[in-house]
Design a protein around this motif. Structure first.
Motif, PDB file in Angstrom:
ATOM      1  N   LEU A 288       0.830  -1.209   0.000  1.00 11.66           N
ATOM      2  CA  LEU A 288       0.000   0.000   0.000  1.00 11.66           C
ATOM      3  C   LEU A 288       0.864   1.259   0.000  1.00 11.66           C
ATOM      4  N   ASP A 289       1.946   1.239   0.768  1.00 12.35           N
ATOM      5  CA  ASP A 289       2.861   2.392   0.781  1.00 12.35           C
ATOM      6  C   ASP A 289       3.566   2.522  -0.563  1.00 12.35           C
TER       7      ASP A 289
ATOM      8  N   ILE B 205       3.471   5.843  -3.551  1.00 11.77           N
ATOM      9  CA  ILE B 205       4.578   6.555  -4.197  1.00 11.77           C
ATOM     10  C   ILE B 205       4.742   6.135  -5.659  1.00 11.77           C
ATOM     11  N   ARG B 206       3.937   5.160  -6.085  1.00 13.89           N
ATOM     12  CA  ARG B 206       4.016   4.650  -7.454  1.00 13.89           C
ATOM     13  C   ARG B 206       2.585   4.596  -8.006  1.00 13.89           C
ATOM     14  N   PRO B 207       2.035   5.727  -8.394  1.00 16.80           N
ATOM     15  CA  PRO B 207       0.614   5.793  -8.759  1.00 16.80           C
ATOM     16  C   PRO B 207       0.219   4.926  -9.936  1.00 16.80           C
TER      17      PRO B 207
ATOM     18  N   GLY C  17       3.662   0.545 -14.304  1.00 17.42           N
ATOM     19  CA  GLY C  17       3.666   0.473 -12.848  1.00 17.42           C
ATOM     20  C   GLY C  17       4.053  -0.842 -12.216  1.00 17.42           C
ATOM     21  N   GLY C  18       4.161  -1.928 -13.009  1.00 17.44           N
ATOM     22  CA  GLY C  18       4.387  -3.255 -12.452  1.00 17.44           C
ATOM     23  C   GLY C  18       5.681  -3.371 -11.661  1.00 17.44           C
ATOM     24  N   VAL C  19       5.668  -4.251 -10.645  1.00 21.14           N
ATOM     25  CA  VAL C  19       6.841  -4.424  -9.787  1.00 21.14           C
ATOM     26  C   VAL C  19       7.068  -5.891  -9.442  1.00 21.14           C
TER      27      VAL C  19
ATOM     28  N   VAL D 192      16.114  -1.086  -7.612  1.00 19.40           N
ATOM     29  CA  VAL D 192      15.261  -1.015  -6.433  1.00 19.40           C
ATOM     30  C   VAL D 192      14.453   0.277  -6.484  1.00 19.40           C
ATOM     31  N   VAL D 193      13.132   0.157  -6.307  1.00 16.77           N
ATOM     32  CA  VAL D 193      12.280   1.350  -6.285  1.00 16.77           C
ATOM     33  C   VAL D 193      11.710   1.609  -4.893  1.00 16.77           C
ATOM     34  N   PHE D 194      11.742   0.611  -4.013  1.00 14.57           N
ATOM     35  CA  PHE D 194      11.235   0.771  -2.650  1.00 14.57           C
ATOM     36  C   PHE D 194      11.752  -0.397  -1.824  1.00 14.57           C
ATOM     37  N   GLN D 195      12.087  -0.112  -0.569  1.00 16.32           N
ATOM     38  CA  GLN D 195      12.654  -1.168   0.271  1.00 16.32           C
ATOM     39  C   GLN D 195      12.428  -0.840   1.738  1.00 16.32           C
TER      40      GLN D 195
END
Length: 308
Positions: free
Chosen positions: A121-122, A126-128, A241-243, A283-286
């Protein structure tokens, strides 16, 4: 790097050299308290890599010079995956239950799933362009995949409740994946596809998944198979947007800890990140999972995208 090394050995050598250059450890140990000076030494001891002679001809004096090259042992690779398959296919070592999926740590499942939910969710905040809930996607059905799914603990407890329109479960054990539909239950199971295939052979469609969730299973892959899987997963992400989300144990103070019983490797965070870097990911979020007992390895959650 020697041109004589095949891809599998070359990846391990490249990662090992990168760790050395950045001041990180390359030594490690195993569950039998054996010590290894390097990552390469461990994979050779496991039979995945092997030394083989190659004859080179000296054109000046027509003499032959034998040198030892390191390359993949196909038989050793098959044996590596056979050992882990035997472990997970055995009801005695791995019951088809949440406790079996978590190695006797069923008590942490709610904390784990809650931490993963907050992470996603977070990340979406930050990644709409990341679509989670199917109601947020007007043109296509949102789709996630749980890699190394077992009975579908993450699909049932995280991915479906977040609102994904479809979930794929990828699991090498036919015994475990056959138990997944009843564990997930209706109507959730009707939104799922159940794929019995090892991650080393998983070939996802391109531009297909919004979230690829890989938790507590990456240690069963060799270095080369990790990199290949990450590359295939990168191509499978829906743009823009995929991760890929990796959530797994990591060790500190050494590069790896090998579990001899189930043929798995707990890697250090730098070791793991070097493999993702080798696959062309960023890395885009950690963040780290919090609230686990002290006797559990540190568990980072890492969101990655293709480095474009």
């Amino acid at each position: 790097m020697s041109n004589d090394l095949d891809k599998s050995a070359a990846i391990t050598e490249t990662v090992q050299n990168a760790l050395l250059l950045s001041g990180h450890e390359i030594h490690g140990s195993d569950s039998n308290e054996e010590r290894y000076d390097s990552i390469e030494e461990m994979w050779m001891a496991e039979g995945v890599l092997r030394k083989s002679p190659q004859t080179k001809k000296d054109t000046k004096n027509d003499d032959e010079d034998e040198s030892m090259n390191i390359g993949l042992s196909k038989a050793g690779r098959r044996k590596w995956y056979s050992r882990s398959s035997d472990f997970w296919d055995d009801e005695g070592t791995c019951p088809a239950s949440v406790d079996g999926m978590l190695g006797g740590f069923a008590s942490i499942t709610d904390i784990d799933l809650d931490g993963s939910k907050k992470f996603l969710l977070d990340l979406a905040n930050i990644r709409p362009d990341l679509a989670l809930d199917n109601d947020d996607s007007e043109e296509t059905t949102t789709c996630a995949v749980e890699c190394g799914a077992g009975i579908g603990r993450v699909t049932k407890g995280l991915l479906l409740p977040l609102g994904f329109g479809r979930c794929d479960l990828v699991e090498s054990s036919s015994r475990l994946i056959s138990a997944a539909p009843s564990y997930i239950g209706d109507p959730g199971a009707s939104k799922c596809r159940f794929l019995c295939v090892g991650l080393q052979d998983f070939e996802p469609k391109e531009n297909f998944y919004d979230v690829i969730w890989i938790q507590w299973c990456i240690g069963y892959l060799t270095d080369a198979d990790c990199v290949d899987l990450f590359r295939r997963c990168g191509a499978s992400l829906r743009k823009p947007g995929g991760v890929i989300c990796i959530k797994d144990n990591t060790c500190t103070g050494e590069a790896f800890i090998l579990d001899v019983e189930d043929a798995s490797v707990t890697r250090s965070l730098p070791y793991l990140l070097e493999l993702t870097n080798k696959a062309g990911l960023k890395v885009v979020f950690q963040r780290n999972q919090e609230g686990f007992p002290d006797n559990i390895f540190p568990v980072p959650m890492i969101a990655l995208d293709v480095a474009r």
